[in-house]
Structure formats: C-alpha cells, structure tokens
Design a protein around this motif. Structure first.
Motif, PDB file in Angstrom:
ATOM      1  N   UNK A   1      63.460  33.003 -33.619  1.00 38.05           N
ATOM      2  CA  UNK A   1      62.993  31.699 -33.174  1.00 38.05           C
ATOM      3  C   UNK A   1      61.682  31.319 -33.827  1.00 38.05           C
ATOM      4  N   UNK A   2      61.082  30.243 -33.315  1.00 37.84           N
ATOM      5  CA  UNK A   2      59.827  29.724 -33.849  1.00 37.84           C
ATOM      6  C   UNK A   2      58.697  30.119 -32.904  1.00 37.84           C
ATOM      7  N   UNK A   3      57.600  30.578 -33.477  1.00 35.88           N
ATOM      8  CA  UNK A   3      56.447  31.026 -32.719  1.00 35.88           C
ATOM      9  C   UNK A   3      55.172  30.459 -33.342  1.00 35.88           C
ATOM     10  N   UNK A   4      54.101  30.509 -32.584  1.00 37.78           N
ATOM     11  CA  UNK A   4      52.774  30.174 -33.096  1.00 37.78           C
ATOM     12  C   UNK A   4      51.886  31.394 -32.944  1.00 37.78           C
ATOM     13  N   UNK A   5      51.065  31.619 -33.935  1.00 37.31           N
ATOM     14  CA  UNK A   5      50.087  32.684 -33.854  1.00 37.31           C
ATOM     15  C   UNK A   5      48.713  32.046 -33.837  1.00 37.31           C
ATOM     16  N   UNK A   6      47.867  32.499 -32.925  1.00 37.84           N
ATOM     17  CA  UNK A   6      46.498  31.999 -32.844  1.00 37.84           C
ATOM     18  C   UNK A   6      45.571  33.108 -33.306  1.00 37.84           C
ATOM     19  N   UNK A   7      44.787  32.816 -34.335  1.00 35.27           N
ATOM     20  CA  UNK A   7      43.800  33.747 -34.854  1.00 35.27           C
ATOM     21  C   UNK A   7      42.434  33.262 -34.395  1.00 35.27           C
ATOM     22  N   UNK A   8      41.678  34.134 -33.735  1.00 34.24           N
ATOM     23  CA  UNK A   8      40.367  33.770 -33.201  1.00 34.24           C
ATOM     24  C   UNK A   8      39.304  34.582 -33.931  1.00 34.24           C
ATOM     25  N   UNK A   9      38.272  33.869 -34.433  1.00 35.05           N
ATOM     26  CA  UNK A   9      37.168  34.519 -35.138  1.00 35.05           C
ATOM     27  C   UNK A   9      35.910  33.693 -34.945  1.00 35.05           C
ATOM     28  N   UNK A  10      34.855  34.325 -34.442  1.00 39.21           N
ATOM     29  CA  UNK A  10      33.543  33.678 -34.294  1.00 39.21           C
ATOM     30  C   UNK A  10      33.653  32.328 -33.583  1.00 39.21           C
ATOM     31  N   UNK A  11      34.371  32.307 -32.442  1.00 42.44           N
ATOM     32  CA  UNK A  11      34.564  31.099 -31.638  1.00 42.44           C
ATOM     33  C   UNK A  11      35.308  29.993 -32.378  1.00 42.44           C
ATOM     34  N   UNK A  12      36.010  30.334 -33.411  1.00 43.62           N
ATOM     35  CA  UNK A  12      36.863  29.390 -34.141  1.00 43.62           C
ATOM     36  C   UNK A  12      38.303  29.866 -33.992  1.00 43.62           C
ATOM     37  N   UNK A  13      39.236  28.906 -34.041  1.00 42.13           N
ATOM     38  CA  UNK A  13      40.643  29.238 -33.879  1.00 42.13           C
ATOM     39  C   UNK A  13      41.456  28.643 -35.003  1.00 42.13           C
ATOM     40  N   UNK A  14      42.517  29.335 -35.325  1.00 41.96           N
ATOM     41  CA  UNK A  14      43.463  28.821 -36.309  1.00 41.96           C
ATOM     42  C   UNK A  14      44.853  29.097 -35.776  1.00 41.96           C
ATOM     43  N   UNK A  15      45.688  28.071 -35.742  1.00 46.03           N
ATOM     44  CA  UNK A  15      47.065  28.215 -35.279  1.00 46.03           C
ATOM     45  C   UNK A  15      47.991  28.072 -36.484  1.00 46.03           C
ATOM     46  N   UNK A  16      48.939  28.990 -36.580  1.00 45.18           N
ATOM     47  CA  UNK A  16      49.901  28.965 -37.676  1.00 45.18           C
ATOM     48  C   UNK A  16      51.292  29.161 -37.095  1.00 45.18           C
ATOM     49  N   UNK A  17      52.225  28.336 -37.507  1.00 45.15           N
ATOM     50  CA  UNK A  17      53.604  28.450 -37.055  1.00 45.15           C
ATOM     51  C   UNK A  17      54.340  29.456 -37.941  1.00 45.15           C
ATOM     52  N   UNK A  18      55.172  30.293 -37.322  1.00 47.65           N
ATOM     53  CA  UNK A  18      56.018  31.186 -38.122  1.00 47.65           C
ATOM     54  C   UNK A  18      57.391  31.292 -37.487  1.00 47.65           C
ATOM     55  N   UNK A  19      58.337  31.714 -38.297  1.00 48.53           N
ATOM     56  CA  UNK A  19      59.722  31.833 -37.862  1.00 48.53           C
ATOM     57  C   UNK A  19      60.122  33.303 -37.900  1.00 48.53           C
ATOM     58  N   UNK A  20      60.677  33.773 -36.779  1.00 47.67           N
ATOM     59  CA  UNK A  20      61.193  35.135 -36.711  1.00 47.67           C
ATOM     60  C   UNK A  20      62.684  35.075 -36.929  1.00 47.67           C
ATOM     61  N   UNK A  21      63.178  35.805 -37.925  1.00 46.73           N
ATOM     62  CA  UNK A  21      64.608  35.815 -38.226  1.00 46.73           C
ATOM     63  C   UNK A  21      65.337  36.801 -37.335  1.00 46.73           C
TER      64      UNK A  21
END
Length: 80
Positions: free
Chosen positions: A60-80
């Motif tokens: 399915x489709x998931x989002x990963x949240x990366x947190x560093x120094x009070x900043x966030x980055x969200x990236x979508x990925x697909x699990x086969x």
C-alpha cells in the motif's frame, strides 16, 4: 543548515519490497515515523538509521515523517 540537510534526504527504492534506504545526512535525524494513509502511526524509530525494514508492512501507500532539529519532512512511499 539543518533545514537544507533535511530537504536533501531521499528515500529509495520507491516502490519498496523489504528495505527502505534513507540517503543523505542521516545523522541529523531524531525520529522516523511511518503512517498509513488513514493517519494511523505504524512504526516509530527514535534513532537515525540508513535502512528501515518495511518487509512486515502490508502492500500500500505510506508516508514517512523524518524529524530533525524541530524540522519535519514527509515523503510518500509505496510498499509492494
């Protein structure tokens, strides 16, 4: 500097089967959180890793949240 570093983080392969690799300056990462499309938290890692085992996730489709120094980055990925 941290903002530039977190925006340069990349995930591959996408789609992924077993291991998701985080490429970039992973030493800045404080938390990694994986969410389902519904917003449900699936996995949280409180350390920095270059590789994340996603083999137990359902396809399915998931989002990963990366947190560093009070900043966030969200990236979508697909699990086969």
């Amino acid at each position: 500097v941290e903002e530039v570093a977190i925006t340069r983080l990349q995930l591959y392969p996408n789609p992924v089967s077993n291991v998701l690799t985080v490429h970039g300056n992973t030493s800045i990462i404080e938390n990694i959180i994986i969410y389902a499309l519904t917003g449900q938290k699936i996995l949280q890692i409180n350390k920095h890793f270059n590789e994340i085992d996603v083999s137990k996730l359902e396809a399915g489709v998931y989002f990963i949240k990366l947190v560093a120094a009070n900043r966030q980055r969200h990236i979508k990925f697909i699990k086969e």
